[in-house]
Structures are given as structure tokens and as C-alpha cells.
Design a protein around this motif. Structure first.
Motif, PDB file in Angstrom:
ATOM      1  N   ARG A 122      20.516  -0.264 -14.488  1.00  0.00           N
ATOM      2  CA  ARG A 122      19.714  -1.458 -14.369  1.00  0.00           C
ATOM      3  C   ARG A 122      18.289  -1.241 -14.874  1.00  0.00           C
ATOM      4  N   TYR A 123      17.755  -0.064 -14.658  1.00  0.00           N
ATOM      5  CA  TYR A 123      16.358   0.158 -15.032  1.00  0.00           C
ATOM      6  C   TYR A 123      16.212   0.973 -16.316  1.00  0.00           C
ATOM      7  N   LEU A 183       4.741   6.803   4.018  1.00  0.00           N
ATOM      8  CA  LEU A 183       5.603   6.347   5.121  1.00  0.00           C
ATOM      9  C   LEU A 183       7.071   6.576   4.785  1.00  0.00           C
ATOM     10  N   HIS A 196      -0.491  -0.680   0.004  1.00  0.00           N
ATOM     11  CA  HIS A 196       0.453  -0.662  -1.096  1.00  0.00           C
ATOM     12  C   HIS A 196       0.638   0.752  -1.543  1.00  0.00           C
ATOM     13  N   ARG A 251       3.985   0.183 -10.403  1.00  0.00           N
ATOM     14  CA  ARG A 251       4.360  -1.108  -9.828  1.00  0.00           C
ATOM     15  C   ARG A 251       5.895  -1.227  -9.718  1.00  0.00           C
ATOM     16  N   VAL A 252       6.554  -0.759 -10.775  1.00  0.00           N
ATOM     17  CA  VAL A 252       8.019  -0.863 -10.791  1.00  0.00           C
ATOM     18  C   VAL A 252       8.636   0.120  -9.793  1.00  0.00           C
ATOM     19  N   ARG A 285      12.910  -2.153  -2.519  1.00  0.00           N
ATOM     20  CA  ARG A 285      14.291  -2.652  -2.496  1.00  0.00           C
ATOM     21  C   ARG A 285      15.226  -1.664  -1.826  1.00  0.00           C
ATOM     22  N   LYS A 327       3.616  -3.074   4.638  1.00  0.00           N
ATOM     23  CA  LYS A 327       3.515  -3.592   3.280  1.00  0.00           C
ATOM     24  C   LYS A 327       2.822  -4.952   3.229  1.00  0.00           C
ATOM     25  N   GLU A 375       6.449   2.369 -14.588  1.00  0.00           N
ATOM     26  CA  GLU A 375       5.122   2.039 -14.076  1.00  0.00           C
ATOM     27  C   GLU A 375       5.107   2.110 -12.556  1.00  0.00           C
TER      28      GLU A 375
END
Ligand code: HEM
Lengths: 499, 281
Positions: B92-93, B252, B245, B180-181, B188, B239, B178
Motif C-alpha cells: 500500500r505504501y 508513548l 504529535h 507525517r506519513v 492507524r 494525540k 515523510e
């Protein structure tokens, strides 16, 4: 998760209310619960004071005792933490529910066109059709993917709004409610339930049980009779099954009879009866003589066939498959096997095919004993295993008197707890994997062509929504359509990551 | 071909894949990465076959039961879930760097299961208390949850390495997704894991209730699974707080996985009685 929606824009400026409505408090409480729970796993709970004194010394014993460390999960301070968490969840949920409720149950969903127009991830393309031509195509596609749709005419064309799963915004409330329900269920159980145990010898009955915590006795209101108890073993000697046949007797009449096994309890009038342990009665009435005849079963290891034969003492029988000959030649009231009392036992001789003779023990209490013996005795060629076929059909039942150990519990909160379980799972699925998705397609006339812009938003999983916007745009506009305006930088970025 | 051999081969295949992912990452080569994916595939097939064979063998021994009844079998299933989830993510990635951080976990799990002197790989018959479908559901769901947390753990380490530097194109870090990803994917995985851990605790409670008449008894294993659950619940809520973030969430997630490991391996070191599926007699 939409972080922008979170910070406390509470309608109640009241200090106490906002204290309990804050997520910060819940983070602190959850971490405190996690940290303190560790203590009770390091210090064994509910042992005797003497044990604790020995382990910790007088000073620490006193200290821990004062802090309820030895029964910490029921201590006032642990319960207080749970209470705070409950208040936190309730206040926090109420605080937000009003706003969510308005969104979820609005008669007509509101769409903010400007927000869609300023969406960073929108996709625009010019296509050679007229807006009127596109309208049915777009409406068809949206009808397939969304449950609510609305079309508005604008000065230069159309705007199509669509959305689905608005109700999923309630998912987290379901999760939070489930936590409360679980705690209520637990409370009900601890107030109105009990946990007791009782040992019942075969053939006897009782109507009281002892409570585990207090040692008190309570009346059940009916009798439990243990008709019989059986334990069977694997060839390796590991226990295979514990089985008690119980009768429930009310006002002198048997109202229920059931075999209970571990994992298969009996439930009667809100009281649950579990197979928990067993033992043998110390003062045992033993079998005084061997039965006249007895059915033995011979299992051939090679073929797996089982042959049942009725045998009289001293009578020599031939085992099929050329497995040898067998004769019962002795009986002992109690047989001492390497220091272990086997109880009444038949002793036989097996003459094997190779001529070697071995002694076979058939204790009535352990019908599967020969399987173990076969492994222990190096003389055996191990081709046939012998066991007493059906112990329960023996004439003298008292020979193998066991008692069964029963766990007897009542917990009227259990169905509340189970409801909480189900809600928690459903709520988590909704909260984690479903989001309120909104889509906007704007069609603007540009001479004989038109400019189509697709954009979307979701309250969670935004990356997933961008992806969805892309698929819908591709679907509508065809990948051939020339990208218009600025190329969509972030959108492409995501594409690259997702390849 | 028996299950033992198949699973030993699987261990090696996972080991090769982990090694090749690392090579591909460090030397920025493509071929080892592609090979590594092949090894994961092969390993997954071997792992699946191993589980199936073991199941069949238990029936041949006349003590048939699903191969999820002891520590060894649960570790094998754990590795299987990690590999499967990882392959799914890779597809998927489209990023093999993640493999360098997750496949070592699958390999270590298999290696530990096969080599640790404390873990018996004999197929044993089931004790009476273990004969329950709830137990099977319990083991499966717990280990799916643990596997998701294991991958989140690998991702969090990636995040902590990656977020320090801008990751120039062409550098090793530039090949990482990245931040963020990574952060999003970690979240998820944690949601997925949290759902399954919840279901795992719930099915365990239902099992305990059908075996012993109580759904919760604060025994150390139960308590530790609850501690783990509290930690990940904290993470999900943290979160939503400002400033929580990336890095703190990653820490954690490391703590959460430490709790997972302790729940599984550490509890046996504690004073008290609980061992895997001991019967409360
Ligand atoms: C054991 C206790 C709790 C559990 C199991 C729990 C569980 C959850 C879960 C699963 C979510 C969804 C998270 C996500 O989508 O990433 C959530 C969201 C949330 N929780 Fe909790 N929670 C608990 C306690 C609390 C408490 C005490 C508060 C009080 C402030 C709270 C406030 C929230 C908020 C504000 C959200 C976000 C709601 C939204 O999406 O708008 N939770 N919780």
C-alpha cells in the motif's frame, strides 16, 4: 481525528466543569491507572498477614497495609481513580455531545461551499462537455457512493453535495458509554454477587457454599447433588477432562440434571456452577473383592481398532490381531504404585507376541492407567493398550469415590458487562474505521466546456479522503482530462507515497 | 516435510528478508529490497504451511486442536501476523524502508520461539481449561493486536530517527517516508491494535467467565493487558492534545510496546502463579 475540533470550546466556562471535561485530565488519569496497576502485580494480592510480615518486615507491612496495597484493586484510592475517570468521561462526553448531536441530527446537512473551495487538496480539470450533460453522470456516480445528495444551481453551473456516515460521529460516544457500562456492571456484581466454592462427595448433596473472600457460608435455596465425578487422562498422564454429573434439587424434586466440564458450567436461577477442582475422599470405602466379570477394552496401537471383551478372573483370552494373550490373576484392594495409592486394582498378565510376559495394572479409578504404564515399562512392546471399558457400570460404585470441587458464583452484573463489551467493540470499529465523509463537485461553465472541481472532507482519516477524492475525480473526468490551474502538489505527493 | 522443519525454514526466510531490507536501506540498493520482499512472501507461505501442518499433526496424534495453545504456537502466529500486516503495508505504501524496521521483529520472534530453552515446541494435548473456542478467539485477537503494536513500534523508531533531520534527497533518511506519513501510519496501526487488544481482553474475560465463573480477577496477566490497554488509550487521547504529535506519540508507542512485551514475557517472572493458561485450581 480532527485536532481543530478538540480544544475546549466548552459552553460552560465553569472551572470545575472544564476541569472534568478536559482531555488532559483523562490522559493523566489513564496513565495513573496504568502506573498504579503495576503495584498489584509486583506485590501478590490478598495473602495472609504472616506472609506479608515475613516478606516485608513490620514497618513496610504496616505502611502497605495502611495504603491498602495488599488489596489495592479494591482500595478506596483505586476506586476513587475509577470514579474520577467515570466523571471525566461523562462530563467530557456531555460537553461535546450537544455539538455533535446538532451535526448528526440536522434536518438538512449543512455544506460550507467556501470551505470546499479553499480545500488544498481539491482537484480541478476542464472537460469538453456542457454542465447539463455532466449533471446526470455526476449524480449517478454520487448516488453510488454516498447516501445523501443535493444539487444546487449556481449562476454559472451546478454544485453537487454528497455525504455519508454522518452518524459515525457518535462512535466515540458509544465507546465512552461502554466504559461506563462496564464499570456499572462491575459494581453491580460486587454489590449483589458472590463468589463461593464447595466440595461435594459423589452421591452427596449440599445447599450451602463458602464465600471466597469472607469465609462466610450462604444458603443457595436449592440443593446440588453430585451424582458422580470422572477424570480422564491423556496417555502422557496429563488430565484430559473433568466431568461432574450434577442434579439440582428443589423441594425434594430433581429439577435439572447436567454434566459439567471445565468451560461448560451449569446455570440455574442466576447461580453458576463451575467445575473447578476434585479430590479423593480420605476415608474411602474400598472395593472388597474383584467383580465376577468385567469388560475390558483392548486398543491396537497399529490399527487403532478397539476390541471389547468380557473377562472373568483367571480366564485366559486371546486378543485379536495376534496381539497376545491376557489373563487377570489378582486383585488388590489398594495397590501401591511407586508410593502412589491407586485404590482397588486388577492385576493381569499380558503374554506378548514375542513371548515376553508383562504385568498390567488396571486400577478402577484410573481407567486410562495402562496407557501411562505402557510408556514407563521398557519390557512392553506397546502394541496393545488395555483399559477397563466402562467404569461406571461396575457393581460397586463406592470403590472410586471422589469429591468434586465446584466454584459457585452469582453475578447479576454480567449481562451489563457483556453489553458493555459488545458496545465497546462496535464503538471502536465505528470510531476508528468510519468517518463522516463529505464531497463537493462544482461545475462551472467555461464557454463550450466546463471546469469541474472535486473536493472532499472527512472528520477523520483525511489521507483516506484525499485518496477517495482522487478516485472520484479520475472516475468523473477520466485520467485523460487536462489538469487545470496549478498542478495539485500535495495530492500528487500522496499519490507517490501510496504507489 | 513436517511443521518443525517448515517453521525452521520460515525463521531463516524472515531472517534473510530482514537482513536484505537493512542492506537495501543502508546501501541504497534496489535489488536486495526486491529480493527481501520475495523472502517475506516465501516466509509467509512457509509460516502458513507450518501452522497448517502442525494443526494436521495434532490430529494425527489424536489430540487435535488449533495450533494456538501454548507459547511456541502463539509466537509462530505472532510472526505470521507481523509478516502479513507488513506485506500489506508494503504494497500500500510502496516503501521498503519499513521492512527494515518490522521484519527483524518477525525474525526475532521466530528465532526466539525455536531457540529459547524455555519454550517447548512439542505438540501437547489440551488441558481441560484450554478447550474453549473463546480461548482460540482470545489468542488470535490478542496476537493480531500485538502484531499491529509491534509494527507501530518499528514505525515509531523510524519516526524518531527520521524526524531529527530534514532527510535530503538521496540520503539514507531521504528514503524514509515523510514523518507525517509515518505518524499517520503509526496511528492507524495503533487504532487497529487497540481494537484487537480490546477484543482480545474481552474474549479472554468471556473465556475466564465460562471456565472459572469470573470475568475479571486482577491476576497479573490480566492486569498487565489492562495496563497495556490504558497506555494505548492514553496515546489515542494524547494525540488530541496540543503539542502531542510526532515525537511524544512515538515515545508513548515505545512504552506501549514495552508493556506488550511485559504482558507476554515478563509476567511469568513476577511473584505469583499465572503461567500460560494455568488452571485456577
Ligand atoms: C478507559 C477510558 C476511555 C476509553 C477506552 C476511550 C476510548 C476512546 C476512543 C477509542 C476514542 C476514539 C479515538 C480515535 O478516534 O482516535 C476516543 C476519543 C475521545 N475520547 Fe476517549 N476514552 C476513554 C476515556 C476518555 C475520557 C476520560 C475522556 C475525557 C476527556 C475522553 C475524551 C475523548 C475525546 C474528546 C475523544 C475524541 C472525540 C472526537 O472524536 O471528537 N475519553 N476515546
Amino acid at each position: 481525528m480532527d485536532n481543530k475540533e478538540i480544544p475546549g470550546d466548552s459552553p460552560h466556562p465553569n472551572g470545575l466543569w472544564s476541569f472534568f471535561a478536559s482531555v488532559k485530565l483523562s490522559v493523566v488519569l489513564l496513565l495513573t491507572l496504568a502506573a498504579t496497576s503495576v503495584i498489584g502485580t509486583l506485590i501478590p494480592q490478598n495473602e495472609t498477614p504472616e506472609n506479608y510480615r515475613r516478606a516485608f518486615g513490620e514497618f513496610y507491612y504496616r505502611l502497605f497495609e495502611t495504603l491498602d496495597i495488599f488489596d489495592m484493586y479494591h482500595s478506596w484510592w483505586f476506586q476513587l481513580l475509577l470514579l474520577l475517570l467515570t466523571v471525566n468521561i461523562i462530563v467530557c462526553s456531555l460537553d461535546r455531545l450537544a455539538a455533535t448531536w446538532k451535526i448528526v441530527f440536522a434536518k438538512q446537512p449543512r455544506f460550507n461551499l467556501n470551505r470546499f473551495r479553499s480545500d488544498k487538496h481539491k482537484i480541478s480539470r476542464e472537460v469538453p462537455q456542457a454542465p447539463e450533460e455532466l449533471r446526470p453522470v455526476i449524480e449517478d456516480l454520487l448516488a453510488k457512493k454516498f447516501t445523501y445528495r443535493r444539487t444546487a444551481e449556481t449562476a454559472e453551473g451546478f454544485v453537487f453535495f454528497a455525504e455519508k456516515w454522518r452518524w459515525t460521529r457518535l462512535g466515540v460516544y458509544v465507546v465512552h458509554a461502554s466504559v461506563i457500562i462496564l464499570l456499572i456492571g462491575g459494581l453491580l456484581g460486587s454489590i449483589f454477587g458472590f463468589e463461593g466454592y464447595v466440595n461435594i462427595p459423589e452421591g452427596e448433596m449440599t445447599n450451602t457454599v463458602n464465600l471466597r473472600n469472607s469465609g462466610k457460608t450462604i444458603q443457595l435455596g436449592f440443593d446440588i447433588r453430585c451424582e458422580n465425578f470422572n477424570v480422564s487422562f491423556y496417555p502422557s498422564g496429563m488430565p484430559k477432562e473433568y466431568r461432574s454429573r450434577l442434579s439440582i434439587i428443589e423441594n425434594g424434586a430433581t429439577v435439572l440434571q447436567k454434566d459439567i466440564l471445565v468451560n461448560h458450567p451449569l446455570r440455574f436461577k442466576g447461580i453458576n456452577i463451575f467445575q473447578s477442582s476434585y479430590g479423593q475422599l480420605p476415608a474411602e470405602i474400598s472395593m472388597t473383592a474383584a467383580p465376577e466379570e468385567i469388560t475390558l477394552s483392548f486398543t491396537s496401537k497399529e490399527t487403532g481398532m478397539v476390541y471389547n471383551k468380557t473377562v472373568r478372573s483367571g480366564e485366559r483370552i486371546v486378543i485379536p490381531e495376534d496381539l497376545g494373550e491376557f489373563v487377570i490373576n489378582d486383585f488388590q484392594k489398594t495397590y501401591d504404585f511407586r508410593g502412589r495409592a491407586l485404590g482397588p486394582t486388577l492385576i493381569g498378565t499380558l503374554v506378548q507376541k514375542n513371548g515376553a510376559t508383562v504385568e498390567v495394572l488396571l486400577p478402577f479409578k484410573f481407567p486410562g492407567f495402562d496407557r501411562m504404564g505402557a510408556i514407563i515399562d521398557p519390557q512392553r512392546d506397546d502394541a496393545v493398550l488395555i483399559s477397563i471399558d466402562d467404569v461406571s457400570s461396575l457393581p460397586d460404585q463406592q470403590a472410586k469415590r471422589f469429591y468434586t470441587g465446584l466454584q459457585v458464583t452469582k453475578d447479576p452484573g454480567v449481562w451489563v458487562v457483556y453489553t458493555g463489551f459488545v458496545l465497546m467493540i462496535i464503538g471502536c470499529v465505528i470510531a476508528f474505521f468510519m468517518s463522516h465523509q463529505r464531497l463537493c463537485v462544482e461545475v462551472v461553465r467555461r464557454g463550450r466546456q466546463c471546469l469541474v472541481t472535486v473536493s472532499g472532507s472527512a472528520n477523520k482519516n483525511k489521507l483516506g479522503m484525499h485518496r477517495k477524492v482522487e478516485t472520484i475525480a479520475d472516475h468523473l473526468l477520466g485520467t485523460a482530462g487536462e489538469p487545470l490551474a496549478a498542478p495539485v502538489p500535495t495530492g500528487q505527493n500522496i499519490k507517490k507515497e501510496d504507489q | 516435510m513436517n511443521s518443525s522443519l517448515t517453521l525452521s525454514i520460515t525463521t531463516f526466510l524472515y531472517g534473510f528478508s530482514a537482513f536484505l531490507y537493512l542492506i537495501a536501506l543502508v546501501f541504497k540498493w534496489r535489488t536486495p529490497g526486491v529480493l527481501a520482499t520475495g523472502f517475506v512472501f516465501a516466509g509467509l507461505i512457509g509460516n502458513t504451511a507450518g501452522i497448517a501442518l502442525r494443526w494436521a499433526e495434532s490430529y494425527q496424534m489424536g489430540i487435535g486442536h488449533a495450533p494456538l495453545s501454548n507459547l511456541y504456537e502463539s509466537l509462530v502466529f505472532f510472526a505470521w501476523t507481523i509478516a502479513l500486516l507488513y506485506l500489506f503495508i508494503e504494497r500500500r505504501y510502496g516503501n521498503r524502508v519499513i521492512g527494515a524496521f518490522t521484519m527483524p521483529l518477525a525474525f526475532l520472534t521466530m528465532a526466539y520461539a525455536s531457540l529459547s530453552p524455555n519454550i517447548s515446541d512439542r505438540i501437547q494435548p489440551l488441558l481441560p481449561a484450554l478447550k474453549s473456542n473463546w480461548l482460540i478467539a482470545h489468542v488470535i485477537t490478542c496476537f493480531i493486536g500485538y502484531a499491529a503494536f509491534a509494527i507501530a513500534f518499528g514505525l515509531s523508531i523510524m519516526y524518531l530517527i527520521r524526524h531529527r533531520e530534514p532527510g535530503r534527497n538521496g540520503s539514507v533518511l531521504g528514503r524514509f517516508p515523510e514523518p507525517r506519513v509515518i505518524d499517520d501510519l503509526t496511528h492507524r496501526m495503533i487504532m487497529f491494535g487497540f481494537l484487537f487488544l480490546s477484543v482480545g481482553i474481552i474474549t479472554g474475560a468471556v473465556w475466564a467467565n465460562s471456565a472459572w465463573g469470573r470475568y475479571w480477577g486482577w491476576d497479573p496477566k490480566e492486569t498487565w493487558s489492562l495496563i497495556t490497554w490504558f497506555i494505548y488509550a492514553t496515546l489515542l487521547h494524547a494525540k488530541m492534545m496540543r503539542g502531542w504529535h510526532g515525537r511524544r506519540i512515538a515515545y508513548l508507542s515505545l512504552i506501549g510496546f514495552a508493556a506488550v512485551l511485559f504482558t507476554y514475557f515478563g509476567v511469568n517472572l513476577l511473584p505469583g502463579l499465572h503461567s500460560y493458561g494455568a488452571m485456577g485450581q
